[in-house]
Design a protein around this motif. Structure first.
Motif, PDB file in Angstrom:
ATOM      1  N   GLY A  82       0.823  -1.211   0.000  1.00  0.00           N
ATOM      2  CA  GLY A  82       0.000   0.000   0.000  1.00  0.00           C
ATOM      3  C   GLY A  82       0.855   1.258   0.000  1.00  0.00           C
ATOM      4  N   GLU A  83       0.184   2.413  -0.130  1.00  0.00           N
ATOM      5  CA  GLU A  83       0.864   3.716  -0.158  1.00  0.00           C
ATOM      6  C   GLU A  83      -0.032   4.738   0.535  1.00  0.00           C
ATOM      7  OE1 GLU A  83       3.005   5.083  -3.801  1.00  0.00           O
ATOM      8  OE2 GLU A  83       1.557   6.750  -3.717  1.00  0.00           O
ATOM      9  N   GLN A  84       0.558   5.548   1.443  1.00  0.00           N
ATOM     10  CA  GLN A  84      -0.184   6.565   2.169  1.00  0.00           C
ATOM     11  C   GLN A  84       0.675   7.823   2.310  1.00  0.00           C
ATOM     12  OE1 GLN A  84      -2.313   5.424   5.775  1.00  0.00           O
ATOM     13  NE2 GLN A  84      -2.082   3.239   5.265  1.00  0.00           N
ATOM     14  N   VAL A  85      -0.016   8.954   2.562  1.00  0.00           N
ATOM     15  CA  VAL A  85       0.650  10.243   2.780  1.00  0.00           C
ATOM     16  C   VAL A  85       0.526  10.594   4.249  1.00  0.00           C
ATOM     17  CG1 VAL A  85       0.678  12.704   2.207  1.00  0.00           C
ATOM     18  CG2 VAL A  85       0.196  11.004   0.424  1.00  0.00           C
ATOM     19  N   VAL A  86       1.629  11.040   4.850  1.00  0.00           N
ATOM     20  CA  VAL A  86       1.657  11.395   6.260  1.00  0.00           C
ATOM     21  C   VAL A  86       2.315  12.769   6.417  1.00  0.00           C
ATOM     22  CG1 VAL A  86       3.843  10.167   6.613  1.00  0.00           C
ATOM     23  CG2 VAL A  86       2.378  10.681   8.572  1.00  0.00           C
ATOM     24  N   THR A  87       1.778  13.563   7.342  1.00  0.00           N
ATOM     25  CA  THR A  87       2.367  14.860   7.677  1.00  0.00           C
ATOM     26  C   THR A  87       3.019  14.725   9.045  1.00  0.00           C
ATOM     27  OG1 THR A  87       0.669  16.028   6.420  1.00  0.00           O
ATOM     28  CG2 THR A  87       1.918  17.309   8.029  1.00  0.00           C
ATOM     29  N   GLY A  88       4.332  14.905   9.065  1.00  0.00           N
ATOM     30  CA  GLY A  88       5.081  14.674  10.285  1.00  0.00           C
ATOM     31  C   GLY A  88       4.796  15.688  11.380  1.00  0.00           C
ATOM     32  N   THR A  89       4.973  15.257  12.602  1.00  0.00           N
ATOM     33  CA  THR A  89       4.852  16.124  13.777  1.00  0.00           C
ATOM     34  C   THR A  89       6.019  15.826  14.713  1.00  0.00           C
ATOM     35  OG1 THR A  89       3.499  14.532  14.994  1.00  0.00           O
ATOM     36  CG2 THR A  89       2.337  16.133  13.631  1.00  0.00           C
ATOM     37  N   LYS A  90       6.236  16.759  15.664  1.00  0.00           N
ATOM     38  CA  LYS A  90       7.319  16.569  16.619  1.00  0.00           C
ATOM     39  C   LYS A  90       7.064  15.339  17.495  1.00  0.00           C
ATOM     40  CE  LYS A  90       9.927  19.020  20.190  1.00  0.00           C
ATOM     41  NZ  LYS A  90      10.063  20.285  20.954  1.00  0.00           N
ATOM     42  N   GLU A  91       5.793  15.141  17.876  1.00  0.00           N
ATOM     43  CA  GLU A  91       5.455  13.988  18.705  1.00  0.00           C
ATOM     44  C   GLU A  91       5.439  12.689  17.901  1.00  0.00           C
ATOM     45  OE1 GLU A  91       3.717  16.734  18.452  1.00  0.00           O
ATOM     46  OE2 GLU A  91       4.180  17.705  20.379  1.00  0.00           O
ATOM     47  N   GLY A  92       5.210  12.797  16.592  1.00  0.00           N
ATOM     48  CA  GLY A  92       5.203  11.627  15.737  1.00  0.00           C
ATOM     49  C   GLY A  92       3.819  11.352  15.179  1.00  0.00           C
ATOM     50  N   ALA A  93       3.660  11.396  13.855  1.00  0.00           N
ATOM     51  CA  ALA A  93       2.408  11.050  13.181  1.00  0.00           C
ATOM     52  C   ALA A  93       2.516   9.609  12.690  1.00  0.00           C
ATOM     53  CB  ALA A  93       2.142  12.004  12.022  1.00  0.00           C
ATOM     54  N   THR A  94       1.431   8.856  12.875  1.00  0.00           N
ATOM     55  CA  THR A  94       1.455   7.415  12.589  1.00  0.00           C
ATOM     56  C   THR A  94       0.459   7.076  11.490  1.00  0.00           C
ATOM     57  OG1 THR A  94       2.068   6.929  14.871  1.00  0.00           O
ATOM     58  CG2 THR A  94       1.191   5.116  13.568  1.00  0.00           C
ATOM     59  N   ILE A  95       0.865   6.206  10.576  1.00  0.00           N
ATOM     60  CA  ILE A  95      -0.013   5.636   9.564  1.00  0.00           C
ATOM     61  C   ILE A  95       0.077   4.110   9.671  1.00  0.00           C
ATOM     62  CG2 ILE A  95       0.011   7.571   7.950  1.00  0.00           C
ATOM     63  CD1 ILE A  95       2.233   6.203   6.430  1.00  0.00           C
ATOM     64  N   VAL A  96      -1.023   3.433   9.315  1.00  0.00           N
ATOM     65  CA  VAL A  96      -1.110   1.978   9.508  1.00  0.00           C
ATOM     66  C   VAL A  96      -1.481   1.320   8.187  1.00  0.00           C
ATOM     67  CG1 VAL A  96      -2.289   0.119  10.726  1.00  0.00           C
ATOM     68  CG2 VAL A  96      -1.756   2.241  11.937  1.00  0.00           C
ATOM     69  N   PHE A  97      -0.773   0.239   7.866  1.00  0.00           N
ATOM     70  CA  PHE A  97      -1.076  -0.598   6.699  1.00  0.00           C
ATOM     71  C   PHE A  97      -1.553  -1.958   7.215  1.00  0.00           C
ATOM     72  CE2 PHE A  97       2.068   2.452   5.373  1.00  0.00           C
ATOM     73  CZ  PHE A  97       1.697   2.832   4.093  1.00  0.00           C
ATOM     74  N   ASP A  98      -2.763  -2.371   6.805  1.00  0.00           N
ATOM     75  CA  ASP A  98      -3.275  -3.678   7.191  1.00  0.00           C
ATOM     76  C   ASP A  98      -2.547  -4.753   6.393  1.00  0.00           C
ATOM     77  OD1 ASP A  98      -5.100  -2.612   9.001  1.00  0.00           O
ATOM     78  OD2 ASP A  98      -6.650  -2.372   7.463  1.00  0.00           O
ATOM     79  N   GLU A  99      -1.862  -5.621   7.094  1.00  0.00           N
ATOM     80  CA  GLU A  99      -1.090  -6.673   6.442  1.00  0.00           C
ATOM     81  C   GLU A  99      -0.934  -7.837   7.417  1.00  0.00           C
ATOM     82  OE1 GLU A  99       1.587  -8.865   3.906  1.00  0.00           O
ATOM     83  OE2 GLU A  99      -0.111  -7.518   3.665  1.00  0.00           O
ATOM     84  N   ASP A 100      -1.550  -8.992   7.073  1.00  0.00           N
ATOM     85  CA  ASP A 100      -1.400 -10.192   7.892  1.00  0.00           C
ATOM     86  C   ASP A 100      -0.046 -10.827   7.584  1.00  0.00           C
ATOM     87  OD1 ASP A 100      -3.802 -10.032   9.264  1.00  0.00           O
ATOM     88  OD2 ASP A 100      -4.910 -11.056   7.681  1.00  0.00           O
ATOM     89  N   TRP A 101       0.985 -10.227   8.153  1.00  0.00           N
ATOM     90  CA  TRP A 101       2.342 -10.664   7.847  1.00  0.00           C
ATOM     91  C   TRP A 101       2.611 -12.057   8.416  1.00  0.00           C
ATOM     92  CZ3 TRP A 101       4.107 -11.341  12.722  1.00  0.00           C
ATOM     93  CH2 TRP A 101       3.638 -10.483  13.718  1.00  0.00           C
ATOM     94  N   ALA A 102       3.448 -12.768   7.687  1.00  0.00           N
ATOM     95  CA  ALA A 102       3.881 -14.089   8.142  1.00  0.00           C
ATOM     96  C   ALA A 102       5.113 -13.923   9.012  1.00  0.00           C
ATOM     97  CB  ALA A 102       4.191 -14.984   6.942  1.00  0.00           C
ATOM     98  N   PRO A 103       5.324 -14.820   9.953  1.00  0.00           N
ATOM     99  CA  PRO A 103       6.518 -14.705  10.805  1.00  0.00           C
ATOM    100  C   PRO A 103       7.795 -14.696   9.977  1.00  0.00           C
ATOM    101  CG  PRO A 103       4.980 -16.297  11.733  1.00  0.00           C
ATOM    102  CD  PRO A 103       4.447 -15.925  10.380  1.00  0.00           C
ATOM    103  N   GLY A 104       8.643 -13.700  10.244  1.00  0.00           N
ATOM    104  CA  GLY A 104       9.914 -13.590   9.540  1.00  0.00           C
ATOM    105  C   GLY A 104       9.835 -12.942   8.173  1.00  0.00           C
ATOM    106  N   ALA A 105       8.656 -12.460   7.747  1.00  0.00           N
ATOM    107  CA  ALA A 105       8.535 -11.811   6.437  1.00  0.00           C
ATOM    108  C   ALA A 105       9.312 -10.492   6.428  1.00  0.00           C
ATOM    109  CB  ALA A 105       7.075 -11.566   6.100  1.00  0.00           C
ATOM    110  N   VAL A 106       9.825 -10.114   5.245  1.00  0.00           N
ATOM    111  CA  VAL A 106      10.653  -8.911   5.102  1.00  0.00           C
ATOM    112  C   VAL A 106       9.908  -7.894   4.236  1.00  0.00           C
ATOM    113  CG1 VAL A 106      12.860  -7.992   4.300  1.00  0.00           C
ATOM    114  CG2 VAL A 106      12.754 -10.269   5.340  1.00  0.00           C
TER     115      VAL A 106
END
Length: 233
Positions: A82-106
């Motif tokens: 996926g791809e998202q746009v984030v505007t940074g802040t001093k405290e930290g802005a967070t974006i989330v990608f839904d992904e059922d990752w497998a153990p050890g995936a890169v």
């Protein structure tokens, strides 16, 4: 000592150049510090039993950054998550990608900020934890052969058992057939005649009968002879 106008103008000019140089240096250094790839951080997290990839932007200058996430396979992009746009802040802005990752995936996380960060990757690549978010249920252990339940008899087995008398039932029925009846039992000689068709003493009886016939015949003969002798005298 008085200062001439010429020297005063020269001093002001020098101060102005120094101030401009300092402002330029501070501005460039401030922009460099604000738009650094080091201000971005990626993590593989869990929300309940669902996997996620979380990217945090701590760019206090408020620049808009485009973040792209790719699943890697042997050092190459396998697919784009996926791809998202984030505007940074001093405290930290967070974006989330839904992904059922497998153990050890890169995963490769790419950041692009126009005029500041030109498609740079967060180093090193993101590696998912060794434990998945959803815990798999362990299969129930198979009981050993000695503890396996006995097979259930089929429905036809009782019918066969009822049709075939058991040894105990046949033993109990035998006395019924051998119970004494009210009829008189046959004599031993009769049973022998019924079995063989003749008495076992038949020869002896025949001999005795023959002897009696001879004796009787002799007695008759001698009797008649004696009568004849008496009549002749």
């Amino acid at each position: 000592m008085s200062i001439s106008r010429r020297n005063a103008r020269r001093s002001v000019r020098i101060l102005g150049l120094a101030s401009a140089s300092a402002a330029l240096v501070l501005g460039v250094s401030g922009q460099a510090l604000a738009c650094n790839i080091g201000e971005f951080k990626a993590e593989a997290t869990c929300k309940g039993e669902k996997g996620q990839i979380t990217v945090t932007d701590r760019d206090f200058s408020g620049q808009k950054a485009t973040v792209s996430v790719f699943l890697e396979n042997n050092g190459a992009d396998e697919k784009k998550i996926g791809e998202q746009v984030v505007t940074g802040t001093k405290e930290g802005a967070t974006i989330v990608f839904d992904e059922d990752w497998a153990p050890g995936a890169v995963y490769r996380v790419n950041v692009n900020v126009p005029r500041f960060i030109d498609n740079k990757n967060i180093e090193p690549n993101l590696t998912a934890p060794a434990t998945a978010c959803k815990k798999e249920e362990s299969p129930s252990p198979t009981p050993p052969a000695s503890e396996s339940p006995a097979p259930t008899p089929s429905a036809s087995a009782p019918a066969e058992d009822s049709a075939t008398p058991s040894a105990s039932e046949s033993g109990a029925a035998a006395p019924v057939s051998e119970a004494p009846s009210n009829a008189p039992s046959a004599a031993i000689g009769d049973s022998n005649l019924a079995e063989t068709g003749a008495n076992s003493n038949t020869g002896l009886i025949a001999g005795v009968a023959g002897a009696l016939v001879v004796v009787g015949g002799g007695a008759v003969y001698f009797g008649m002879r004696r009568r004849g002798a008496k009549s002749g005298s």
